[in-house]
Design a protein around this motif. Structure first.
Motif, PDB file in Angstrom:
ATOM      1  N   ALA A 122       0.854  -1.181   0.000  1.00 56.57           N
ATOM      2  CA  ALA A 122       0.000   0.000   0.000  1.00 56.57           C
ATOM      3  C   ALA A 122       0.896   1.238   0.000  1.00 56.57           C
ATOM      4  CB  ALA A 122      -0.890  -0.007   1.239  1.00 56.57           C
ATOM      5  N   GLY A 123       0.424   2.302  -0.565  1.00 59.25           N
ATOM      6  CA  GLY A 123       1.160   3.557  -0.513  1.00 59.25           C
ATOM      7  C   GLY A 123       2.353   3.620  -1.438  1.00 59.25           C
ATOM      8  N   VAL A 124       2.291   2.945  -2.576  1.00 58.60           N
ATOM      9  CA  VAL A 124       3.416   2.940  -3.502  1.00 58.60           C
ATOM     10  C   VAL A 124       3.728   4.356  -3.986  1.00 58.60           C
ATOM     11  CG1 VAL A 124       4.212   2.151  -5.770  1.00 58.60           C
ATOM     12  CG2 VAL A 124       3.068   0.564  -4.238  1.00 58.60           C
ATOM     13  N   GLN A 125       2.707   5.138  -4.319  1.00 63.86           N
ATOM     14  CA  GLN A 125       2.965   6.491  -4.816  1.00 63.86           C
ATOM     15  C   GLN A 125       3.612   7.347  -3.736  1.00 63.86           C
ATOM     16  OE1 GLN A 125       2.672   7.412  -8.099  1.00 63.86           O
ATOM     17  NE2 GLN A 125       3.931   9.073  -7.326  1.00 63.86           N
ATOM     18  N   GLU A 126       3.214   7.157  -2.489  1.00 64.10           N
ATOM     19  CA  GLU A 126       3.839   7.896  -1.399  1.00 64.10           C
ATOM     20  C   GLU A 126       5.311   7.504  -1.257  1.00 64.10           C
ATOM     21  OE1 GLU A 126       0.896   6.271  -1.060  1.00 64.10           O
ATOM     22  OE2 GLU A 126      -0.472   7.966  -0.882  1.00 64.10           O
ATOM     23  N   LEU A 127       5.603   6.222  -1.446  1.00 58.47           N
ATOM     24  CA  LEU A 127       6.987   5.758  -1.399  1.00 58.47           C
ATOM     25  C   LEU A 127       7.805   6.412  -2.512  1.00 58.47           C
ATOM     26  CD1 LEU A 127       9.290   3.864  -0.439  1.00 58.47           C
ATOM     27  CD2 LEU A 127       8.357   2.145  -2.008  1.00 58.47           C
ATOM     28  N   VAL A 128       7.280   6.388  -3.722  1.00 60.95           N
ATOM     29  CA  VAL A 128       7.977   6.985  -4.864  1.00 60.95           C
ATOM     30  C   VAL A 128       8.181   8.479  -4.632  1.00 60.95           C
ATOM     31  CG1 VAL A 128       7.775   7.527  -7.334  1.00 60.95           C
ATOM     32  CG2 VAL A 128       7.221   5.223  -6.501  1.00 60.95           C
ATOM     33  N   ASP A 129       7.137   9.159  -4.173  1.00 60.71           N
ATOM     34  CA  ASP A 129       7.252  10.593  -3.903  1.00 60.71           C
ATOM     35  C   ASP A 129       8.290  10.867  -2.815  1.00 60.71           C
ATOM     36  OD1 ASP A 129       5.274  11.020  -5.798  1.00 60.71           O
ATOM     37  OD2 ASP A 129       3.677  11.360  -4.317  1.00 60.71           O
ATOM     38  N   GLY A 130       8.262  10.067  -1.766  1.00 61.78           N
ATOM     39  CA  GLY A 130       9.213  10.238  -0.668  1.00 61.78           C
ATOM     40  C   GLY A 130      10.647   9.993  -1.103  1.00 61.78           C
ATOM     41  N   LEU A 131      10.858   8.940  -1.904  1.00 63.29           N
ATOM     42  CA  LEU A 131      12.207   8.652  -2.385  1.00 63.29           C
ATOM     43  C   LEU A 131      12.693   9.727  -3.360  1.00 63.29           C
ATOM     44  CD1 LEU A 131      12.025   4.787  -2.881  1.00 63.29           C
ATOM     45  CD2 LEU A 131      13.332   6.029  -1.146  1.00 63.29           C
ATOM     46  N   SER A 132      11.784  10.256  -4.177  1.00 60.13           N
ATOM     47  CA  SER A 132      12.159  11.345  -5.084  1.00 60.13           C
ATOM     48  C   SER A 132      12.564  12.578  -4.292  1.00 60.13           C
ATOM     49  CB  SER A 132      10.993  11.689  -6.019  1.00 60.13           C
ATOM     50  OG  SER A 132      10.725  10.623  -6.873  1.00 60.13           O
ATOM     51  N   ARG A 133      11.833  12.872  -3.248  1.00 59.72           N
ATOM     52  CA  ARG A 133      12.170  14.027  -2.397  1.00 59.72           C
ATOM     53  C   ARG A 133      13.505  13.787  -1.684  1.00 59.72           C
ATOM     54  NH1 ARG A 133      12.151  18.995  -1.074  1.00 59.72           N
ATOM     55  NH2 ARG A 133      11.750  19.578   1.069  1.00 59.72           N
ATOM     56  N   LEU A 134      13.700  12.572  -1.168  1.00 57.86           N
ATOM     57  CA  LEU A 134      14.962  12.232  -0.502  1.00 57.86           C
ATOM     58  C   LEU A 134      16.133  12.374  -1.465  1.00 57.86           C
ATOM     59  CD1 LEU A 134      16.477  11.138   1.990  1.00 57.86           C
ATOM     60  CD2 LEU A 134      15.985   8.829   1.128  1.00 57.86           C
ATOM     61  N   GLU A 135      15.972  11.884  -2.694  1.00 56.51           N
ATOM     62  CA  GLU A 135      17.037  12.008  -3.699  1.00 56.51           C
ATOM     63  C   GLU A 135      17.359  13.479  -3.950  1.00 56.51           C
ATOM     64  OE1 GLU A 135      17.983  10.188  -8.071  1.00 56.51           O
ATOM     65  OE2 GLU A 135      15.990  11.045  -7.773  1.00 56.51           O
ATOM     66  N   PHE A 136      16.327  14.298  -4.072  1.00 54.76           N
ATOM     67  CA  PHE A 136      16.536  15.734  -4.290  1.00 54.76           C
ATOM     68  C   PHE A 136      17.296  16.347  -3.120  1.00 54.76           C
ATOM     69  CE2 PHE A 136      15.091  20.050  -3.312  1.00 54.76           C
ATOM     70  CZ  PHE A 136      15.572  20.725  -4.427  1.00 54.76           C
ATOM     71  N   LEU A 137      16.863  16.065  -1.912  1.00 56.42           N
ATOM     72  CA  LEU A 137      17.497  16.651  -0.732  1.00 56.42           C
ATOM     73  C   LEU A 137      18.944  16.188  -0.575  1.00 56.42           C
ATOM     74  CD1 LEU A 137      14.553  16.421   1.817  1.00 56.42           C
ATOM     75  CD2 LEU A 137      15.478  18.494   0.754  1.00 56.42           C
ATOM     76  N   LEU A 138      19.187  14.916  -0.816  1.00 57.61           N
ATOM     77  CA  LEU A 138      20.546  14.396  -0.674  1.00 57.61           C
ATOM     78  C   LEU A 138      21.460  14.888  -1.794  1.00 57.61           C
ATOM     79  CD1 LEU A 138      19.808  10.734   0.439  1.00 57.61           C
ATOM     80  CD2 LEU A 138      20.576  12.636   1.865  1.00 57.61           C
ATOM     81  N   GLY A 139      20.889  15.278  -2.922  1.00 53.93           N
ATOM     82  CA  GLY A 139      21.674  15.774  -4.038  1.00 53.93           C
ATOM     83  C   GLY A 139      22.063  17.230  -3.923  1.00 53.93           C
ATOM     84  N   ARG A 140      21.528  17.912  -2.929  1.00 46.34           N
ATOM     85  CA  ARG A 140      21.874  19.318  -2.724  1.00 46.34           C
ATOM     86  C   ARG A 140      23.298  19.432  -2.222  1.00 46.34           C
ATOM     87  NH1 ARG A 140      16.961  21.546   0.729  1.00 46.34           N
ATOM     88  NH2 ARG A 140      18.264  23.398   0.747  1.00 46.34           N
ATOM     89  N   VAL A 141      23.834  20.612  -2.326  1.00 46.21           N
ATOM     90  CA  VAL A 141      25.199  20.866  -1.867  1.00 46.21           C
ATOM     91  C   VAL A 141      25.287  20.541  -0.379  1.00 46.21           C
ATOM     92  CG1 VAL A 141      26.958  22.648  -1.572  1.00 46.21           C
ATOM     93  CG2 VAL A 141      25.514  22.649  -3.616  1.00 46.21           C
ATOM     94  N   PRO A 142      26.306  19.756   0.024  1.00 42.42           N
ATOM     95  CA  PRO A 142      26.448  19.437   1.452  1.00 42.42           C
ATOM     96  C   PRO A 142      26.469  20.710   2.289  1.00 42.42           C
ATOM     97  CG  PRO A 142      27.989  18.156   0.161  1.00 42.42           C
ATOM     98  CD  PRO A 142      27.353  19.159  -0.775  1.00 42.42           C
ATOM     99  N   GLY A 143      25.792  20.646   3.408  1.00 39.83           N
ATOM    100  CA  GLY A 143      25.736  21.795   4.298  1.00 39.83           C
ATOM    101  C   GLY A 143      24.444  22.582   4.146  1.00 39.83           C
ATOM    102  N   GLN A 144      23.716  22.348   3.037  1.00 39.79           N
ATOM    103  CA  GLN A 144      22.450  23.061   2.856  1.00 39.79           C
ATOM    104  C   GLN A 144      21.345  22.448   3.704  1.00 39.79           C
ATOM    105  OE1 GLN A 144      21.801  22.999  -1.391  1.00 39.79           O
ATOM    106  NE2 GLN A 144      22.498  25.107  -1.560  1.00 39.79           N
ATOM    107  N   VAL A 145      21.460  21.159   3.957  1.00 38.78           N
ATOM    108  CA  VAL A 145      20.464  20.486   4.780  1.00 38.78           C
ATOM    109  C   VAL A 145      21.007  20.417   6.192  1.00 38.78           C
ATOM    110  CG1 VAL A 145      19.159  18.367   5.109  1.00 38.78           C
ATOM    111  CG2 VAL A 145      19.688  19.139   2.798  1.00 38.78           C
ATOM    112  N   ARG A 146      20.328  21.011   7.128  1.00 38.44           N
ATOM    113  CA  ARG A 146      20.784  21.063   8.521  1.00 38.44           C
ATOM    114  C   ARG A 146      19.841  20.233   9.390  1.00 38.44           C
ATOM    115  NH1 ARG A 146      25.340  23.137   7.461  1.00 38.44           N
ATOM    116  NH2 ARG A 146      25.522  25.310   6.941  1.00 38.44           N
ATOM    117  N   ALA A 147      20.411  19.580  10.386  1.00 36.14           N
ATOM    118  CA  ALA A 147      19.601  18.822  11.333  1.00 36.14           C
ATOM    119  C   ALA A 147      18.821  19.812  12.198  1.00 36.14           C
ATOM    120  CB  ALA A 147      20.514  17.954  12.218  1.00 36.14           C
TER     121      ALA A 147
END
Length: 149
Positions: A122-147
């Protein structure tokens, strides 16, 4: 004490990718197509022509391995190379008509493998959307994403 090791996100992602790639490879085997070839065909199917570096990044392949694969595609009349009309120093790779036919068959097999793998989830589209967002965030310049603190 549990005998199971704790699973973290990178381990889960790597394991899921490895298992999905294994299923995809089994499905594509009927067409005599590797996962890497399918990835290259998929990118080139947009008809725009791509540089080798773009293809290598999309196909997740090191440049020397990609060059050998593209050479095989060209030898098999599945792809061809042309100078970039905007920059004569660059070479672009395109899919031939024969390559488009092979891509259609391989894409159908890949889609079926994906549907079968995710059929009960269940929730395949949510998984795909979440992984796409994760890929985008991880692909940003290091240091742009802060804890968050």
């Amino acid at each position: 004490m549990s005998s199971e090791l704790p699973r973290d996100l990178p381990q889960l992602l790597s394991s899921a990718e490895r298992l999905m790639t294994r299923r995809l490879a089994a499905a594509l085997e009927a067409e005599g197509c590797s996962v890497e070839e399918w990835r290259v065909l998929s990118l080139l199917s947009d008809g725009r022509g791509h540089t080798m570096s773009d293809v290598a990044e999309y196909a997740l392949m090191p440049a020397p391995s990609l060059t050998k694969l593209v050479d095989r595609l060209v030898s098999g009349a599945l792809a061809y190379r042309r100078k970039d009309p905007g920059d004569g120093r660059r070479i672009l790779v395109y899919l031939s008509a024969r390559g488009r036919t092979r891509h259609r068959v391989a894409a159908t097999l890949a889609q079926l493998a994906q549907e079968q793998a995710l059929d009960e989830m269940a929730g395949v589209q949510e998984l795909v959307d979440g992984l796409s967002r994760l890929e985008f965030l991880l692909g940003r310049v290091p240091g742009q994403v802060r804890a968050e603190r």
